[in-house]
Design a protein around this motif. Structure first.
Motif, PDB file in Angstrom:
ATOM      1  N   ASN B 362     -34.710  10.007   2.950  1.00 30.88           N
ATOM      2  CA  ASN B 362     -33.442  10.183   2.232  1.00 30.88           C
ATOM      3  C   ASN B 362     -33.596  10.948   0.918  1.00 30.88           C
ATOM      4  O   ASN B 362     -32.753  11.763   0.572  1.00 30.88           O
ATOM      5  N   ASN B 363     -34.691  10.687   0.195  1.00 33.21           N
ATOM      6  CA  ASN B 363     -34.868  11.354  -1.107  1.00 33.21           C
ATOM      7  C   ASN B 363     -35.052  12.861  -0.987  1.00 33.21           C
ATOM      8  O   ASN B 363     -34.283  13.614  -1.597  1.00 33.21           O
ATOM      9  N   LEU B 365     -34.210  14.554   1.497  1.00 29.00           N
ATOM     10  CA  LEU B 365     -32.979  15.013   2.130  1.00 29.00           C
ATOM     11  C   LEU B 365     -31.911  15.251   1.054  1.00 29.00           C
ATOM     12  O   LEU B 365     -31.174  16.244   1.093  1.00 29.00           O
ATOM     13  N   ALA B 366     -31.892  14.339   0.092  1.00 31.11           N
ATOM     14  CA  ALA B 366     -30.920  14.459  -1.003  1.00 31.11           C
ATOM     15  C   ALA B 366     -31.186  15.738  -1.797  1.00 31.11           C
ATOM     16  O   ALA B 366     -30.248  16.435  -2.217  1.00 31.11           O
ATOM     17  N   ILE B 367     -32.495  16.037  -1.961  1.00 36.71           N
ATOM     18  CA  ILE B 367     -32.838  17.258  -2.715  1.00 36.71           C
ATOM     19  C   ILE B 367     -32.390  18.495  -1.932  1.00 36.71           C
ATOM     20  O   ILE B 367     -31.739  19.391  -2.486  1.00 36.71           O
ATOM     21  N   ASN B 369     -30.110  18.670   0.193  1.00 33.40           N
ATOM     22  CA  ASN B 369     -28.644  18.663   0.136  1.00 33.40           C
ATOM     23  C   ASN B 369     -28.139  19.307  -1.156  1.00 33.40           C
ATOM     24  O   ASN B 369     -27.262  20.170  -1.144  1.00 33.40           O
ATOM     25  N   GLU B 370     -28.788  18.886  -2.261  1.00 35.64           N
ATOM     26  CA  GLU B 370     -28.339  19.421  -3.554  1.00 35.64           C
ATOM     27  C   GLU B 370     -28.681  20.901  -3.697  1.00 35.64           C
ATOM     28  O   GLU B 370     -27.875  21.692  -4.184  1.00 35.64           O
ATOM     29  N   LYS B 371     -29.912  21.256  -3.270  1.00 34.28           N
ATOM     30  CA  LYS B 371     -30.310  22.668  -3.369  1.00 34.28           C
ATOM     31  C   LYS B 371     -29.379  23.538  -2.527  1.00 34.28           C
ATOM     32  O   LYS B 371     -28.864  24.561  -2.987  1.00 34.28           O
ATOM     33  N   GLY B 373     -26.451  22.763  -1.531  1.00 31.10           N
ATOM     34  CA  GLY B 373     -25.128  22.695  -2.153  1.00 31.10           C
ATOM     35  C   GLY B 373     -25.027  23.643  -3.333  1.00 31.10           C
ATOM     36  O   GLY B 373     -24.021  24.356  -3.495  1.00 31.10           O
ATOM     37  N   LEU B 374     -26.093  23.675  -4.137  1.00 32.49           N
ATOM     38  CA  LEU B 374     -26.092  24.548  -5.315  1.00 32.49           C
ATOM     39  C   LEU B 374     -26.021  26.015  -4.897  1.00 32.49           C
ATOM     40  O   LEU B 374     -25.261  26.801  -5.464  1.00 32.49           O
ATOM     41  N   ASP B 377     -22.620  26.689  -3.972  1.00 33.33           N
ATOM     42  CA  ASP B 377     -21.795  26.769  -5.181  1.00 33.33           C
ATOM     43  C   ASP B 377     -21.937  28.135  -5.836  1.00 33.33           C
ATOM     44  O   ASP B 377     -20.946  28.785  -6.193  1.00 33.33           O
ATOM     45  N   LEU B 378     -23.216  28.555  -5.992  1.00 34.94           N
ATOM     46  CA  LEU B 378     -23.480  29.823  -6.678  1.00 34.94           C
ATOM     47  C   LEU B 378     -22.815  30.988  -5.944  1.00 34.94           C
ATOM     48  O   LEU B 378     -22.211  31.857  -6.567  1.00 34.94           O
ATOM     49  N   TYR B 381     -19.090  30.692  -6.427  1.00 34.43           N
ATOM     50  CA  TYR B 381     -18.590  30.980  -7.778  1.00 34.43           C
ATOM     51  C   TYR B 381     -18.814  32.439  -8.193  1.00 34.43           C
ATOM     52  O   TYR B 381     -18.377  32.841  -9.230  1.00 34.43           O
ATOM     53  N   GLU B 403     -26.296  16.688   6.778  1.00 30.83           N
ATOM     54  CA  GLU B 403     -25.308  15.674   7.114  1.00 30.83           C
ATOM     55  C   GLU B 403     -25.711  14.923   8.402  1.00 30.83           C
ATOM     56  O   GLU B 403     -25.599  13.703   8.497  1.00 30.83           O
TER      57      GLU B 403
END
Lengths: 131, 577
Positions: B362-363, B365-367, B369-371, B373-374, B377-378, B381, B403
């Motif tokens: 999970n940890n 995976l969370a990273i 996910n965030e990377k 996601g970022l 986002d970039l 934006y 997911e």
């Protein structure tokens, strides 16, 4: 839109910094720290509007940090992150005063939503108290 | 050779007494049963057999004595009668020889008178004669003309001169009927000697034998010591024939021998030798007759033995059967309990492992996910990002994959989760209807015939609504996956007994093989290659057990499957998983 500031507490540096960056992109000022002690010190000198707190951390655990925040700064809402998927842990956290808990990996939209709710609720409470 | 025998014996006894663990081999209990029966038989039959043999011999001895003793006594008594009879006659003749002078006896008139008195007083005398020292019969009283007959050449004449008295064997002589003679030598003071001789009729012997009072099958007779019959025998010859029975060992005391007659029949012969005269008295009884009581007793003994053996066998078989069956049952129970325990341990350790793995994954995976996601986002934006659409879809697919992973890790964590059971009193039928509600759309869409057969008066039970929903949803999901479009699934609830209610979910789907059934509740066991985690039914099993219930599954390939869940009406006091 940077009306409020969030403190991200997570020992996973990569996770915390990336999440902070994403929040910043969404107009939310995010500060990251990577352990419980640092979090408590930071809150003492620069209290944020909200704290997002990982439950599994070396040293002071998430629940312990939560207890101390609620003791010293009861007005600051805390959202818990858990990597374990354990509802019981989350419920324990909420019993200690956490606003809510989310399971990792999180969906950023859900987190932003929860934070907004929490901050709005706390500001309205505070407004009532001061008003 | 001896070594081989020893080894074989050792193997045999080890096999018999060792009750070796033959594992789960089906012949294990058969073998155990056989060994127990053999040992039981040995233990009970050997003493019985030994007792029977000892009894047999003891009874035989006792009974024989009982038969033999009277025979001996009878022979002895009759011998005395014979001896007395002969001694009396001998005494009478001796007395006359002493009381009268030669001249008196030589007078025929006197001799005739004496003879008449003797006949009258003693009986059995046939004639009486006086013989001088040269062997000439000088006077004679009796029915024959024997006066002046010369006896000097006859052996008895010599014998009586030497011994003084003589009793002959039975013989026919001139008279052509069996008789014997008694002769007494007398020597006067002047040295002159003469002999008084009497003939005795053997009819008297027959009377003596008749007076023994024998049964018709019993024979008695007198013999001389050359084994020639002196009195007639019923079965073994006429007077003066050689007796058909074999000559027994010489014994002057009454003795009994077992022997065979000429027909090969077994007989008991009681006999005794006389010292003087040289006679043998014998009583012969057929052995069968004598031992009739013994044969009766023997068959009784045998019957008791056989009945005992049969009884022991029956009891032994029955007891062994019951015991082995009990053992088998308790073994099975123990095995099942062991299996269950092993299974729960397996579940628990797999749960811990799963939780650990899920948490560790999970940890990162969370990273990711965030990377991801970022990145997204970039791109989002900055409107002028080169190949914007392409990168957006790439990052989307990263996030979507995360997911998917998240779903898996959360399910794994859910499997391991040790949630407290929240007990409330609930309507089980209501829970079943709710769960069916989730699946209504699918049932409609696939034209599945769902039959709810819910007991109207089903009592309310204390249980955890959420967990029950999960249980029935899992089972129903399986049922729906098993049936073809247009199939049927039936849900039945009933009040099983005072403590439990039952719910069965039956489908007419493809069913399961026995091999699948064996593993159905094991974690990570799945037949849905690629699409299932293999956790659904093991979670179901875990929950039902946690709620204090039980779950059973019956299935036949091609015919369908029935899951039956039994739930306690009252909540289990110990809700720890």
């Amino acid at each position: 839109m940077a009306q409020w500031k969030v403190l991200l507490v997570d020992d996973e540096v990569e996770f915390a910094t990336t999440l902070a960056e994403r929040l910043t992109l969404r107009g939310i000022e995010a500060v990251t720290v990577h352990d419980g002690e640092a979090a408590l010190q930071r809150i003492a000198v620069d209290p944020p509007q909200i704290v997002v707190l990982d439950m599994m951390m070396p040293g002071l655990g998430g629940l312990e940090v939560l207890r101390l925040i609620k003791k010293n700064h009861p007005g600051i809402p805390v959202i818990l992150l858990t990597g374990r998927g354990s509802t019981k842990e989350g419920i324990d956290g909420m019993d200690l005063g956490a606003y809510d808990f989310l399971m990792k990996p999180i969906k950023i939209e859900a987190l932003v939503e929860k934070m907004k709710e929490a901050v709005e609720q706390s500001t309205s409470v505070r407004a009532k108290e001061t008003g | 050779m001896i070594g081989n025998v020893k080894r074989w014996l050792h193997e045999f006894t080890t096999d018999l007494t060792g009750f070796a663990d033959y594992g789960n081999a089906p012949h294990r209990y058969r073998r155990l049963r056989r060994n127990m029966i053999i040992l039981g038989m040995l233990g009970s039959m050997l003493p019985l057999l030994l007792m029977a043999v000892v009894n047999y011999h003891q009874y035989q001895r006792a009974l024989k004595n009982e038969v033999v003793q009277p025979m001996r006594a009878l022979v002895n008594k009759t011998k005395h009668s014979f001896e007395l009879f002969l001694t009396e006659r001998l005494s009478a003749v001796s007395f006359i020889a002493s009381a009268y002078t030669f001249q008196e006896l030589a007078d025929e008139q006197t001799l005739n008178r004496i003879f008449r008195v003797m006949k009258k007083e003693f009986g059995g005398f046939v004639d009486l004669g006086l013989i001088d020292s040269s062997g000439i019969q000088v006077s004679y009283a009796g029915p024959y003309q024997l006066k002046d007959k010369d006896y000097s050449e006859q052996s008895w004449f010599q014998e009586v001169k030497v011994r003084g008295s003589y009793i002959s064997d039975v013989f026919l002589g001139y008279r052509k009927f069996p008789h014997l003679i008694i002769a007494v030598a007398h020597t006067t003071g002047t040295g002159e000697s003469w002999i008084l001789r009497a003939t005795i009729d053997t009819d008297k012997f027959n009377n003596l034998i008749a007076s023994m009072g024998l049964e018709p099958t019993t024979d008695a007779f007198l013999l001389n010591q050359d084994w020639i019959l002196q009195t007639p025998s019923k079965f073994y010859g006429k007077v003066l024939d050689v007796c058909a029975l074999s000559y027994p060992p010489v014994s002057y005391e009454p003795n009994v021998v077992e022997t065979w007659d000429s027909d090969g029949k077994e007989v008991l012969m009681a006999y005794t030798f006389f010292v003087t005269p040289k006679f043998v008295l014998a009583v012969v009884k057929p052995r069968g007759e004598v031992l009739k009581p013994w044969f009766t007793l023997k068959s009784e003994l045998f019957f008791i033995f056989v009945a005992g053996v049969v009884l022991i066998c029956l009891a032994l078989f029955k007891v062994t059967d019951v015991m082995v069956k009990r053992m088998e049952e308790s073994d099975q129970k123990r095995e099942a309990a062991y299996h269950g325990m092993e299974y729960s341990n397996k579940l628990a350790s797999i749960g811990r492992l799963a939780a650990g793995v899920a948490h560790e994954i999970n940890n990162p995976l969370a990273i990711i996910n965030e990377k991801g996601g970022l990145m997204r986002d970039l791109i989002e934006y900055s409107p002028n990002f080169p190949d914007r659409e392409k990168f957006l879809s790439l990052t989307d697919s990263i996030v979507q994959s995360v997911e998917r992973c998240r779903t898996i890790t959360h399910r794994l964590l859910g499997f391991a989760r040790r949630m407290d059971v929240e007990v409330e009193v609930l309507e089980l039928n209501e829970v079943l209807r709710e769960v069916m509600g989730f699946l209504e759309k699918e049932a409609l869409h696939r034209n599945i015939d769902v039959r709810l057969q819910l007991a109207v008066d089903l009592p309310r039970i204390a249980s955890d609504r959420g967990q029950l929903q999960q249980v029935f949803l899992n089972i129903l999901n399986n049922a729906f996956q098993a049936v073809d479009d247009g199939g049927f699934v039936s849900i039945t609830s009933w009040d099983r007994d005072p403590d439990t209610v039952g719910v069965s979910i039956q489908d007419n789907g493809k069913g399961m093989s026995e091999e699948t059934l064996k593993h159905i509740f094991e974690p990570f066991f799945t037949t849905k290659k690629g699409s299932g985690t293999g956790l659904g039914l093991s979670i179901t099993y875990g929950i039902v057990k946690k709620l204090g219930g039980d779950i059973e599954v019956h299935s036949k390939e091609g015919q369908g499957t029935t899951f039956t869940v039994f739930l306690p009406k009252k909540a289990k006091s110990d809700t720890g998983a």
